[in-house]
Design an enzyme around this catalytic site. Structure first.
Site, PDB file in Angstrom:
ATOM      1  N   ILE A   1       0.878  -1.179   0.000  1.00 11.46           N
ATOM      2  CA  ILE A   1       0.000   0.000   0.000  1.00 11.46           C
ATOM      3  C   ILE A   1       0.905   1.215   0.000  1.00 11.46           C
ATOM      4  CG2 ILE A   1      -1.799   1.258   1.232  1.00 11.46           C
ATOM      5  CD1 ILE A   1      -2.585  -1.411   2.538  1.00 11.46           C
ATOM      6  N   HIS A   2       0.866   1.999  -1.066  1.00 10.02           N
ATOM      7  CA  HIS A   2       1.794   3.120  -1.233  1.00 10.02           C
ATOM      8  C   HIS A   2       1.089   4.438  -0.892  1.00 10.02           C
ATOM      9  CE1 HIS A   2       5.346   5.076  -2.824  1.00 10.02           C
ATOM     10  NE2 HIS A   2       4.565   5.908  -3.499  1.00 10.02           N
ATOM     11  N   PRO A   3       1.727   5.341  -0.165  1.00 15.23           N
ATOM     12  CA  PRO A   3       3.058   5.236   0.440  1.00 15.23           C
ATOM     13  C   PRO A   3       2.929   5.007   1.953  1.00 15.23           C
ATOM     14  CG  PRO A   3       2.457   7.544   0.189  1.00 15.23           C
ATOM     15  CD  PRO A   3       1.237   6.736  -0.149  1.00 15.23           C
TER      16      PRO A   3
END
Length: 424
Positions: free
Chosen positions: A398-400
């Site tokens: 899961i960015h960021p």
């Protein structure tokens, strides 16, 4: 207290995100407001627990108890009224109390413990925290974060029993945050005419407003009468020995059980006691046969830079599996550190795996903001007994987020390559 200190840190960084203070004055902290709100919150929790007990038709007796035999308990309340209670089964969950240093002149009468800090009516001021436990480091961290001149006195290594590379990162971040570190043991604690406290140790001395002891805790079992009726107790620690009849919580007397911190050789953590208590109640009343699993217990040290872990430390893994482990690691920079240009030199992740395919994960360690929130899900995955390096690396991040750094790990310690992650 931890959250209060973290909020103060965020306020200092807020200007990097465009926030301004009226008249450009820095925010100030009011100790009395914090203590009052914490006290009210604890009172509300206690009220809620008592209400829940009433709803379940559980009788609550506010009194001191001791065992007369395997089925009878003598209670005495604050009015000195005595009452005997009979029970088919008895569960002991009296927890632990902070230790003091009896042999050091002035230390007992002139110091407070970690339990007392939450009830101080006035600000602690310049404070000396004595101890290397997680409680000591947490107290030193939040006191410094609230703006108080704080010194941490260590006799030996910090966070004994934890991964020592991670413990060193936590300690170095405390220093970076403004906590003074001194090595030694106290020799005296003398109250001066102005009420301040002069503490001496092997290599120096200083004067403090508050001296806080956090040198560990001892089992609260001395006055329970359990030795008189034959309950097996560890002679060194006072902890109750369990494991009789194949049940971890069963004592040497079949109908007497112990849960929580007082149980010998078990993690001294509140969630562990809660889970063990639930499962024991279900077994006693015939609704389940499930026993408490004391392996793979996650925990977090709530220092300003949180440290969370589950599974084996690198030292434990090397001892159990000599020359059979692989450690994947990285230094990373949380996104929220970028605009304020905060130092991320102590933000670190390592995953300890078995070297042989499929590289089973046997330990996870994180230092960083909100690491407790990050680790909980990975701890669940480890309990499936099927978390491997491949599973981690094949998961989409899961960015960021900080959690994303765990699924991006690819550099081993053994390779000698630089594990520092680029910012994006």
């Amino acid at each position: 207290m931890h959250q209060a200190a973290i909020l103060g840190h965020h306020l200092k960084e807020a200007t990097s995100y465009g926030w301004t203070y009226p008249s450009n004055e820095p925010a100030t902290h009011d100790w009395s407001v914090l203590v009052e709100n914490v006290t009210n919150y604890i009172k509300s929790l206690n009220f809620g627990h008592r209400t829940a007990l009433m709803d379940k038709n559980v009788q609550y007796i506010n009194a001191k108890g001791s065992l007369l035999d395997r089925n009878r308990i003598m209670t005495i309340n604050k009015k000195n009224e005595k009452k005997q209670i009979y029970a088919d089964n008895i569960v002991i969950a009296t927890g632990m109390r902070p230790k003091t240093i009896q042999e050091v002149p002035g230390m007992t009468e002139n110091s407070i413990t970690s339990d007392d800090i939450f009830w101080l009516n006035k600000p602690p001021g310049k404070t000396l925290v004595i101890g290397g436990s997680y409680v000591a480091l947490e107290c030193a961290g939040f006191l410094s974060g609230l703006g108080y001149d704080t010194t941490l006195m260590l006799r030996s290594i910090p966070l004994r029993g934890f991964d020592q590379q991670m413990a060193d990162l936590v300690l170095r971040h405390l220093e970076h945050s403004g906590v003074h570190i001194v090595r030694g043991t106290p020799k005296s604690n003398t109250k001066q005419k102005d009420g301040r406290l002069e503490v001496t140790w092997q290599s120096g001395s200083d004067v403090y407003d508050t001296v806080l002891l956090a040198i560990g805790r001892e089992a609260n079992t001395k006055d329970l009468g359990i030795l008189d009726i034959g309950v097996d107790v560890d002679q060194n620690t006072g902890h109750i020995v369990g494991g009789y009849g194949g049940e971890s919580e069963r004592t040497s007397i079949p109908n007497i059980y112990a849960i929580g911190d007082i149980l010998h050789g078990r993690p001294e953590l509140t969630p562990v006691a809660i889970q063990a208590g639930k499962l024991l109640a279900r077994r006693l009343y015939g609704t389940s046969l499930e026993a408490m699993d004391y392996e793979l217990i996650p925990t977090t040290v709530f220092t300003p830079l949180e440290y969370s872990c589950v599974g084996l430390s690198e030292e434990e893994a090397e001892s159990r599996f000599p020359d059979e482990i692989e450690v994947y690691h990285s230094y990373y920079k949380p996104l929220e550190y970028s605009l304020p240009h905060s130092s991320s030199e102590h933000c670190y992740i390592k995953v300890v795996c078995l070297r042989q395919f499929p590289h089973k994960v046997i330990g996870i360690h994180i230092t960083g903001p909100n690491s407790g929130e990050v680790l909980q899900g990975f701890a669940v995955a480890m309990r499936t007994d099927s978390l491997t390096l491949q599973v981690l690396q094949s998961s989409v991040g899961i960015h960021p987020t900080t959690a994303e750094e765990l699924v991006k790990l690819h550099i081993t310690k053994r390779s000698g390559l630089d594990p520092t992650v680029s910012e994006c």
